[in-house]
Design a protein around this motif. Structure first.
Motif, mmCIF file in Angstrom:
data_model
loop_
_atom_site.group_PDB
_atom_site.id
_atom_site.type_symbol
_atom_site.label_atom_id
_atom_site.label_comp_id
_atom_site.label_asym_id
_atom_site.label_seq_id
_atom_site.Cartn_x
_atom_site.Cartn_y
_atom_site.Cartn_z
ATOM 1 N N ASP A 137 0.900 -1.162 0.020
ATOM 2 C CA ASP A 137 0.048 0.134 0.090
ATOM 3 C C ASP A 137 1.017 1.277 0.064
ATOM 4 N N ASN A 138 0.950 1.856 -1.000
ATOM 5 C CA ASN A 138 1.880 3.310 -1.268
ATOM 6 C C ASN A 138 1.300 4.378 -0.607
ATOM 7 N N GLY A 139 -0.114 4.549 -0.244
ATOM 8 C CA GLY A 139 -0.694 5.664 0.268
ATOM 9 C C GLY A 139 -1.329 6.499 -0.849
ATOM 10 N N LEU A 140 -1.526 5.917 -2.051
ATOM 11 C CA LEU A 140 -1.953 6.355 -3.021
ATOM 12 C C LEU A 140 -3.239 5.561 -3.203
ATOM 13 N N TYR A 141 -4.411 6.403 -3.477
ATOM 14 C CA TYR A 141 -5.604 5.708 -3.623
ATOM 15 C C TYR A 141 -6.432 6.350 -4.694
ATOM 16 N N PRO A 142 -7.203 5.557 -5.544
ATOM 17 C CA PRO A 142 -8.066 6.286 -6.749
ATOM 18 C C PRO A 142 -9.460 6.792 -6.197
ATOM 19 N N TYR A 143 -9.799 8.257 -6.648
ATOM 20 C CA TYR A 143 -10.899 8.893 -6.185
ATOM 21 C C TYR A 143 -12.014 8.286 -6.999
ATOM 22 N N PRO B 177 -7.865 10.416 -10.851
ATOM 23 C CA PRO B 177 -7.491 11.479 -9.663
ATOM 24 C C PRO B 177 -6.932 10.819 -8.222
ATOM 25 N N GLN B 178 -5.990 11.467 -7.648
ATOM 26 C CA GLN B 178 -5.534 10.900 -6.384
ATOM 27 C C GLN B 178 -6.628 11.341 -5.266
ATOM 28 N N VAL B 179 -6.971 10.504 -4.333
ATOM 29 C CA VAL B 179 -7.720 11.009 -3.490
ATOM 30 C C VAL B 179 -6.905 11.977 -2.398
ATOM 31 N N GLY B 180 -7.702 12.721 -2.096
ATOM 32 C CA GLY B 180 -7.272 14.049 -1.241
ATOM 33 C C GLY B 180 -6.532 14.867 -1.738
ATOM 34 N N ALA B 181 -6.402 15.189 -3.266
ATOM 35 C CA ALA B 181 -5.801 16.088 -3.774
ATOM 36 C C ALA B 181 -6.597 16.595 -4.804
ATOM 37 N N PRO C 266 -8.950 12.402 -16.412
ATOM 38 C CA PRO C 266 -10.036 11.911 -16.237
ATOM 39 C C PRO C 266 -10.971 13.159 -15.361
ATOM 40 N N ALA C 267 -12.100 13.361 -15.276
ATOM 41 C CA ALA C 267 -12.809 14.059 -14.509
ATOM 42 C C ALA C 267 -12.858 13.246 -13.068
ATOM 43 N N SER C 268 -13.245 14.234 -11.993
ATOM 44 C CA SER C 268 -13.478 13.591 -10.813
ATOM 45 C C SER C 268 -14.818 12.636 -10.941
ATOM 46 N N GLY C 269 -14.725 11.381 -10.438
ATOM 47 C CA GLY C 269 -15.654 10.331 -10.519
ATOM 48 C C GLY C 269 -15.441 9.555 -11.664
ATOM 49 N N HIS C 270 -14.542 9.975 -12.466
ATOM 50 C CA HIS C 270 -14.347 8.946 -13.633
ATOM 51 C C HIS C 270 -12.675 8.532 -13.733
ATOM 52 N N ASN D 93 1.141 18.563 -16.860
ATOM 53 C CA ASN D 93 0.677 19.717 -15.866
ATOM 54 C C ASN D 93 1.231 19.146 -14.531
ATOM 55 N N ALA D 94 2.168 20.096 -14.003
ATOM 56 C CA ALA D 94 2.801 19.577 -12.533
ATOM 57 C C ALA D 94 1.821 19.653 -11.594
ATOM 58 N N ARG D 95 0.656 20.388 -11.764
ATOM 59 C CA ARG D 95 -0.331 20.454 -10.673
ATOM 60 C C ARG D 95 -1.439 19.461 -10.504
ATOM 61 N N ALA D 96 -1.218 18.607 -11.698
ATOM 62 C CA ALA D 96 -2.160 17.472 -11.762
ATOM 63 C C ALA D 96 -1.767 16.162 -10.701
ATOM 64 N N ASN D 97 -2.916 15.945 -10.341
ATOM 65 C CA ASN D 97 -2.722 14.844 -8.870
ATOM 66 C C ASN D 97 -3.084 13.697 -9.415
#
Length: 265
Positions: A51-57, A93-97, A163-167, A197-201
């Motif tokens: 578990d890398n601490g990264l989760y899919p939104y 998209p990453q959860v929490g970002a 992807p948009a949030s939820g997709h 985009n460096a701000r893309a999570n």
């Protein structure tokens, strides 16, 4: 520019493989397996089930692949009468970002099978095959998706919108790769991804499905993928603005060391 066909792939994968959120949280955290060079250690870092601490939104925490998948089990044989497979990837998209719009670029995607007699066979190659995909609902409910354009760039990479949030962005190589039944006992795939985009999570992982044949239809009976059972998937890895390697394999470290796939030789 040429657009890749965006054909629906209803086959994802593991929706019946549920675990409790508590069990997902007890996995040992691991460092982010960012791989900018080729090595067996990097392959293993993305396929050891940590578990890398990264989760899919948008993916329920009870889904067995919410925290990524343990791919390198050393047991990668397909059903004895199957003769095809498809490599695939997914971006969330990453959860929490924050979810900032971006483009994502995929290049040099290749899928190999390991032969029981020894050696590797290249069965899918982005340079010679095509890539298709869609913006699927994050949890793949009702197999709902919208079209996703994949545009070939001058360097041969495929550009897709984030992807948009939820997709998600779910993509795969086609046509399916073929092999002789009963001759395969493992899978290895390699690809490179980046965002602009460096701000893309955004996070991504790769996996594969066995297929009964090169033309067998998708068939889900009572939650069982009859014609395309999953091979597995790797860990979630965060995208950066420079290309990095993404790996999926069913082979263990010792197996890879004994017989490295062609990109690692």
């Amino acid at each position: 520019m040429k657009n890749y066909l965006a054909l629906p792939l209803p086959a994802l994968m593991f929706l019946g493989a549920l675990v409790s959120s508590a069990s997902a949280e007890t996995k040992r955290p691991a460092p982010q397996p960012i791989c900018t060079s080729l090595s067996i250690d990097c392959v293993v870092s993305q396929n050891s089930g940590y578990d890398n601490g990264l989760y899919p939104y948008g993916v329920p925490t009870i889904f067995g692949w919410y925290a990524g998948g343990p791919a390198a089990t050393g047991n990668g044989a397909p059903p004895s009468d199957f003769l095809a497979l498809t490599g695939w990837g997914q971006i969330y998209p990453q959860v929490g970002a924050s979810n900032v719009a971006a483009n994502v670029y995929l290049k040099d995607y290749r899928v190999y099978v390991h032969l029981t007699s020894g050696g590797w066979q290249l069965v899918q190659d982005q340079a010679m095959n095509s890539v298709a995909g869609g913006h699927y609902v994050a949890d793949f409910s009702n197999d709902s998706s919208s079209p996703m354009s994949l545009v070939v760039q001058p360097d041969g990479s495929a550009r897709m919108a984030s992807p948009a949030s939820g997709h998600n962005d779910h993509f795969w190589i086609f046509p399916r790769g073929s092999y002789t039944p009963g001759t395969v006992d493992g899978v290895f795939s390699i690809a490179q991804l980046r965002t602009d985009n460096a701000r893309a999570n955004l996070i991504a992982n790769f996996g594969a499905d066995w297929w009964r044949s090169a033309s067998a239809p998708y068939l889900n009976q009572d939650g069982v993928f009859v014609n395309n059972p999953a091979v597995g998937m790797g860990a979630w890895v965060k995208l950066t603005t420079t290309y990095q390697y993404f790996f999926f394999t069913t082979m263990t470290k010792s197996q890879l060391q004994a017989e490295p796939p062609p990109p690692l030789k």
